[in-house]
Scaffold this active site. Structure first.
Site, mmCIF file in Angstrom:
data_model
loop_
_atom_site.group_PDB
_atom_site.id
_atom_site.type_symbol
_atom_site.label_atom_id
_atom_site.label_comp_id
_atom_site.label_asym_id
_atom_site.label_seq_id
_atom_site.Cartn_x
_atom_site.Cartn_y
_atom_site.Cartn_z
ATOM 1 N N HIS A 426 0.812 -1.215 0.000
ATOM 2 C CA HIS A 426 0.000 0.000 0.000
ATOM 3 C C HIS A 426 0.848 1.268 0.000
ATOM 4 C CE1 HIS A 426 0.605 0.983 4.336
ATOM 5 N NE2 HIS A 426 0.620 -0.326 4.513
ATOM 6 N N CYS A 445 2.628 -4.975 6.938
ATOM 7 C CA CYS A 445 2.353 -4.769 5.520
ATOM 8 C C CYS A 445 3.538 -4.078 4.834
ATOM 9 C CB CYS A 445 1.086 -3.932 5.342
ATOM 10 S SG CYS A 445 -0.430 -4.836 5.699
#
Length: 534
Positions: A426, A445
């Site tokens: 992301h 992440c």
């Protein structure tokens, strides 16, 4: 540099061929005693038992037939070269096997040796094709499913066609594995000749410096292949370029100054670097599967994410990985990216809600005001009506969500490969972190430095105007899912040693200390660092 390899291979072939001299020892291989010994030895392994049962317990390695000799010679030659691949040298020792074969003078002993060879062959085939270790048992955050082959297929394979060619086909066929193997053999010769010589003493060195420490730096870089031989005693332009090349090849800020971090990496001995190469070969065996003509390759230690098309990197960007705390480290696994979400909401993971936000709300109900508190139906809850002190991590009944915005924790786009670990790639508003040398800051992440360009590259294969399509959705400010017409495999890997396509060997810091644990596990299995005279 491969003289030692060639000479050992020739010796192995001579050793294997010499087995024909002991073949008469196996002349009684078809007797009842031999078959009974094979049956008893094979009974402990269902695959082996079924294989021999189908052959009425006839041997495949022993005997004087041309086929048995070919299989035996090919196997012993492969075993002689097993340590080239970083496999346990003592386990696959052709001299020891020869001694056991020659000592087997009875039909029963010969049958036992027959089964031992089969078991050892099956172990070798799996070790060299898909790795020695079970990764998750060594490091729990390695979630990778190793692509183990059917053991009966190894038995069928050695019986069909040319056994030498079949054994040669077992190691990974990837260009990276071949390059790592070449570098391993080169470094073994290097070790036998003193490695990279003396380390560089003292503190920081920079352009303009002179003296013995500069000479030590120069000599070390020459030995490592980063500069041509020189007699300079000053930190001149050529030495500065060599330092920058070294820094680039080791994931360091390429400023041309030999500071503390650079000297620390520079002084790591060649033997330790060779351990990293051996670990990288083991890791390459764990990913011995089709990775996809187009795939995404995230190397955590390199803090990078790349799109690879038909073996060539077509896009690359810096990344941020999980922080060093054990509960935040990014896991290793492979999955398939199916879509991206533009203007995403951030649905806060439960671990963050109860571990970080609930304590803050208990101190001040207006804390983390940029995050919405929602009930089980997704409706926003008035935090002023909630007594947060009555809840704990187990009983807290609410979820939390950050709506789309430029300040969203996920930035303006996320890339989804749905998985049980809730890991994805992301954007992020925290752009300054991409300027750091070590970029381990997330909750697990993978954050991307150039997420828009990454999105354009993914969409380019399905949109005539990928930039226009992406920006058109982005400018609405509304959350929207965009499917990838052709889902893309994603591989989250951890390689502290890898090669550039030019062949240059790169090293990276073992930020999560995973490779040191893997090396220890390999060493416990009998893998060793070798040195050979060139």
């Amino acid at each position: 540099m491969f003289m030692h390899f060639a000479s050992r291979a020739a010796a192995a072939i001579a050793l294997a061929v010499s087995m024909t001299a002991v073949a008469p020892n196996f002349a009684v291989a078809q007797t009842t005693a031999f078959r009974q010994a094979v049956a008893e030895g094979a009974a402990r392994d269902d695959v082996v038992a079924e294989f021999y049962r189908a052959r009425t317990f006839e041997g495949i390695w022993t005997g004087t037939s041309e086929a048995a000799q070919a299989r035996r010679n090919a196997l012993l030659t492969a075993f002689a070269n097993a340590s080239d691949h970083g496999l346990p040298e003592d386990l696959y020792d052709p001299q020891a096997l020869m001694a056991r074969m020659q000592a087997a003078t009875t039909a029963a002993d010969q049958g036992a040796v027959e089964v031992e060879l089969t078991q050892l062959y099956l172990s070798y085939a799996r070790d060299i094709q898909t790795g020695i270790l079970t990764p998750g048992r060594v490091v729990s955050d390695i979630k990778r499913e190793v692509p183990l082959r059917d053991r009966s297929g190894y038995l069928d394979g050695i019986m069909a066609g040319n056994p030498q060619a079949y054994l040669a086909s077992l190691p990974p066929s990837s260009p990276e594995y071949a390059r790592l193997l070449r570098e391993k053999l080169r470094m073994e010769v290097l070790l036998a000749n003193g490695g990279w010589g003396p380390t560089v003493p003292g503190g920081k060195l920079e352009p303009g410096d002179t003296g013995a420490r500069v000479v030590a730096l120069r000599d070390r870089l020459v030995a490592m292949g980063f500069m041509d031989r020189s007699v300079t005693r000053s930190y001149d332009a050529a030495l500065q370029v060599a330092v920058m090349d070294f820094q680039t090849a080791h994931g360091l800020t390429a400023d041309g100054i030999a500071g503390e971090g650079t000297l620390q990496e520079l002084n790591i001995p060649a033997s330790r670097r060779l351990e990293q190469v051996i670990v990288a070969m083991e890791r390459e065996r764990w990913t011995n599967f089709e990775r996809g003509d187009r795939h995404i390759w995230v190397n955590m230690t390199d803090f990078s994410a790349a799109i690879v098309d038909h073996g060539s990197v077509t896009f690359s960007t810096r990344s941020v990985i999980g922080a060093l705390d054990e509960d935040r480290q990014s896991p290793e696994f492979s999955d398939v990216m199916s879509h991206m979400v533009i203007n995403p909401s951030w649905y806060v993971p439960r671990s963050i809600i109860v571990g970080e936000y609930l304590p803050a709300l208990q101190r001040n109900r207006n804390a983390v005001g940029h995050i919405e508190i929602t009930d089980r139906n997704g409706r926003v809850v008035n935090r002023g009506a909630v007594n947060f002190s009555q809840y704990n991590a187990r009983t807290f009944p609410f979820a939390m969500r950050q709506p789309p915005s430029s300040r969203n924790a996920l930035g303006l786009v996320k890339f989804m490969f749905p998985n049980q670990y809730n890991i994805y790639l992301h954007d992020t508003p925290a752009k300054s972190l991409f300027g750091r040398e070590v970029r381990a800051f997330s909750h697990g992440c993978i954050r991307l430095n150039d997420p828009f360009d990454f999105a354009y590259a993914l969409l380019a294969v399905q949109e005539a105007d990928p930039v226009g399509v992406f920006q058109g959705i982005l400018n609405t400010g509304r959350e929207r899912r965009v499917n990838l017409d052709a889902p893309v495999p994603v591989h989250l890997v951890y390689r502290t040693a890898f090669t550039h396509t030019t062949g240059l060997l790169n090293f990276r810091r073992d930020v999560y200390s995973r490779d040191s644990r893997i090396w220890n596990a390999l060493a416990n299995e009998g893998v060793v660092v070798r040195a050979f005279e060139g």
